[in-house]
Write an enzyme that holds these catalytic residues in place. Structure first.
Site, short mmCIF file in Angstrom:
data_model
loop_
_atom_site.label_atom_id
_atom_site.label_comp_id
_atom_site.label_asym_id
_atom_site.label_seq_id
_atom_site.Cartn_x
_atom_site.Cartn_y
_atom_site.Cartn_z
N ARG A 102 0.88 -1.18 0.00
CA ARG A 102 0.00 0.00 0.00
C ARG A 102 0.90 1.22 0.00
O ARG A 102 1.69 1.42 0.93
CB ARG A 102 -0.91 0.00 1.23
CG ARG A 102 -1.55 1.35 1.46
CD ARG A 102 -2.67 1.32 2.48
NE ARG A 102 -3.83 0.63 1.95
CZ ARG A 102 -5.04 0.68 2.51
NH1 ARG A 102 -5.23 1.39 3.60
NH2 ARG A 102 -6.05 0.02 1.98
N HIS A 129 -7.52 0.77 -6.36
CA HIS A 129 -7.72 -0.07 -5.17
C HIS A 129 -8.37 -1.39 -5.63
O HIS A 129 -9.53 -1.66 -5.34
CB HIS A 129 -8.61 0.66 -4.16
CG HIS A 129 -8.52 0.13 -2.76
ND1 HIS A 129 -7.75 -0.97 -2.42
CD2 HIS A 129 -9.11 0.53 -1.60
CE1 HIS A 129 -7.88 -1.21 -1.12
NE2 HIS A 129 -8.69 -0.31 -0.60
N GLN A 132 -10.12 -3.91 -3.13
CA GLN A 132 -11.40 -3.44 -2.62
C GLN A 132 -12.51 -3.69 -3.63
O GLN A 132 -13.61 -4.14 -3.28
CB GLN A 132 -11.33 -1.94 -2.30
CG GLN A 132 -12.61 -1.38 -1.72
CD GLN A 132 -12.93 -1.96 -0.36
OE1 GLN A 132 -12.12 -1.88 0.55
NE2 GLN A 132 -14.12 -2.54 -0.21
N ASP A 222 -17.34 7.01 -1.18
CA ASP A 222 -16.03 6.93 -0.51
C ASP A 222 -15.75 8.31 0.09
O ASP A 222 -16.43 9.28 -0.27
CB ASP A 222 -14.96 6.54 -1.56
CG ASP A 222 -13.56 6.36 -0.98
OD1 ASP A 222 -13.45 6.15 0.25
OD2 ASP A 222 -12.57 6.43 -1.74
N CYS A 262 -16.24 1.51 1.02
CA CYS A 262 -15.04 0.71 1.30
C CYS A 262 -14.58 0.87 2.75
O CYS A 262 -13.87 0.01 3.26
CB CYS A 262 -13.92 1.08 0.34
SG CYS A 262 -13.35 2.79 0.47
N ARG A 290 -13.37 -8.60 1.82
CA ARG A 290 -11.95 -8.33 1.54
C ARG A 290 -11.14 -9.58 1.82
O ARG A 290 -10.25 -9.95 1.07
CB ARG A 290 -11.45 -7.18 2.43
CG ARG A 290 -12.01 -5.80 2.13
CD ARG A 290 -11.55 -5.28 0.80
NE ARG A 290 -10.10 -5.24 0.68
CZ ARG A 290 -9.33 -4.23 1.11
NH1 ARG A 290 -9.87 -3.16 1.66
NH2 ARG A 290 -8.02 -4.27 0.95
N1 NVA Z 1 -10.06 6.65 -1.21
C1 NVA Z 1 -9.67 6.23 0.10
C2 NVA Z 1 -9.87 4.76 0.25
C3 NVA Z 1 -9.52 4.24 1.61
C4 NVA Z 1 -9.66 2.75 1.71
C5 NVA Z 1 -8.23 6.59 0.34
O1 NVA Z 1 -7.41 6.43 -0.57
O2 NVA Z 1 -7.90 7.06 1.44
N1 CP Z 2 -11.08 -0.16 2.67
C1 CP Z 2 -9.79 -0.24 3.07
O1 CP Z 2 -8.90 -0.42 2.27
O2 CP Z 2 -9.62 -0.13 4.40
P1 CP Z 2 -8.24 0.09 5.17
O3 CP Z 2 -7.72 1.45 4.77
O4 CP Z 2 -8.58 0.02 6.62
O5 CP Z 2 -7.28 -0.97 4.77
#
Ligand code: NVA
Ligand code: CP
Length: 305
Positions: A102, A129, A132, A222, A262, A290
């Site tokens: 990540r 993502h 997800q 989101d 998500c 997930r």
């Molecule tokens: N769009 C959000 C998704 C978090 C799972 C982010 O990138 O923070």
């Molecule tokens: N939805 C998601 O990716 O959650 P986290 O940021 O907690 O991993």
């Protein structure tokens, strides 16, 4: 399929194969049927951004598959001090059987895949993502018994989630409507992919939330400020006025509309607490899935068959 870097790299059949395996692994897990497909294998999990779901579901998933997961904070790795990605990739490939990462830049994920010799899984970048959206598609199919021709409507920021929903949704035959405030459009790679679908009416990019939500089978939202965008939060709250998934939006969607988020959610911003709680079962199924979807990805990428 060698890696999961973005859904653009998969075809519709690859996605459906992952969902089918995810359903099977979920069934087996619920019924106490062991499926130790990754015995003796180790997954490295590199995090440059925070996570609850991704971290826990990958680690638990690896354990349930008979393997081991290693949490690696990017800040504490030498890559946090500038060790080149091509060297990190080659070193980690000598120890690990797969890497989930990540991070911010998609180029880091692609670089690991280019220079390493083990499967790389994108656990979220600014651009995509994919894990997800695989879980979202799995959840939608569970609740609606199909994906094809359902109307998926995303209301929010044209960021990683919107980008992956466009590609994933269209590849499995859904019709996809993306509704963002002007200036918050999805990324060019996702829009380029969607072009041919726009020509046949399967894809639309619009700016009016109530019109967009009309007859939706699935409403997805989101956060307005993703990780790394926190300094823009105040401006975004103004720019996203009218983009909250609320009762009015639910009222114009199909009567049996399902809602996906998500998580983490900012209730009172992109979704009201009332809509969230009324659709909590679907949203937490999505979070649970997930685990199952990623186990399927890991078996496909890291398993011996
Ligand atoms: N769009 C959000 C998704 C978090 C799972 C982010 O990138 O923070
Ligand atoms: N939805 C998601 O990716 O959650 P986290 O940021 O907690 O991993």
């Amino acid at each position: 399929m060698k890696h999961l870097l973005k859904l653009l790299d998969l075809d519709g059949k690859d996605i459906i194969d992952i969902l089918n395996l995810a359903d099977q692994l979920k069934y087996e897990q619920k019924h106490g049927i062991a499926h130790r497909h990754l015995e003796g294998k180790t997954l490295g999990m590199i995090f440059e951004k925070s996570s609850t779901r991704t971290r826990v579901s990958f680690e638990v998933g690896m354990y349930q598959l008979g393997g081991h997961a290693l949490f690696l904070s990017a800040q504490e790795l030498q890559m946090g001090r500038g060790e080149p990605i091509e060297d990190t990739a080659r070193v980690l490939s000598r120890y690990l059987d797969g890497i989930m990462i990540r991070t911010y830049k998609q180029s880091v994920v692609e670089g690991l895949a280019k220079y390493g010799s083990i499967p790389i899984i994108n656990g979220l970048t600014d651009d995509w993502h994919p894990c997800q959206v695989l879980a979202d598609l799995m959840t939608i199919r569970e609740h609606k018994n199909k994906l094809e021709d359902l109307k998926l409507c995303f209301i929010g920021d044209g960021h990683n989630m919107a980008n992956s929903l466009i590609v994933g949704g269209l590849k499995v035959g859904m019709s996809v409507t993306i509704c963002v405030p002007k200036g918050y459009e999805p990324f060019p790679a996702a829009l380029d992919f969607a072009k041919e679908y726009a020509a046949t009416g399967k894809f639309e990019l619009v700016h009016g939330p109530l019109e967009a939500a009309k007859n939706a089978d699935v409403l997805v939202t989101d956060v307005w400020s993703s990780m790394g965008q926190e300094s823009e939060a105040a401006k975004r709250q103004q720019d996203f006025a009218g983009f909250c998934v609320d009762d009015e939006m639910i009222a114009v969607a199909k009567p049996d509309v399902m809602v996906q988020h998500c998580l983490p959610a900012h209730k009172g911003e992109e979704i009201t607490a009332k809509v969230f709680e009324e659709h909590a079962a679907e949203i937490f199924d999505e979070a649970e899935n997930r685990l199952h979807a990623q186990k399927a990805v890991m078996v496909k990428l890291m398993g011996s068959n």
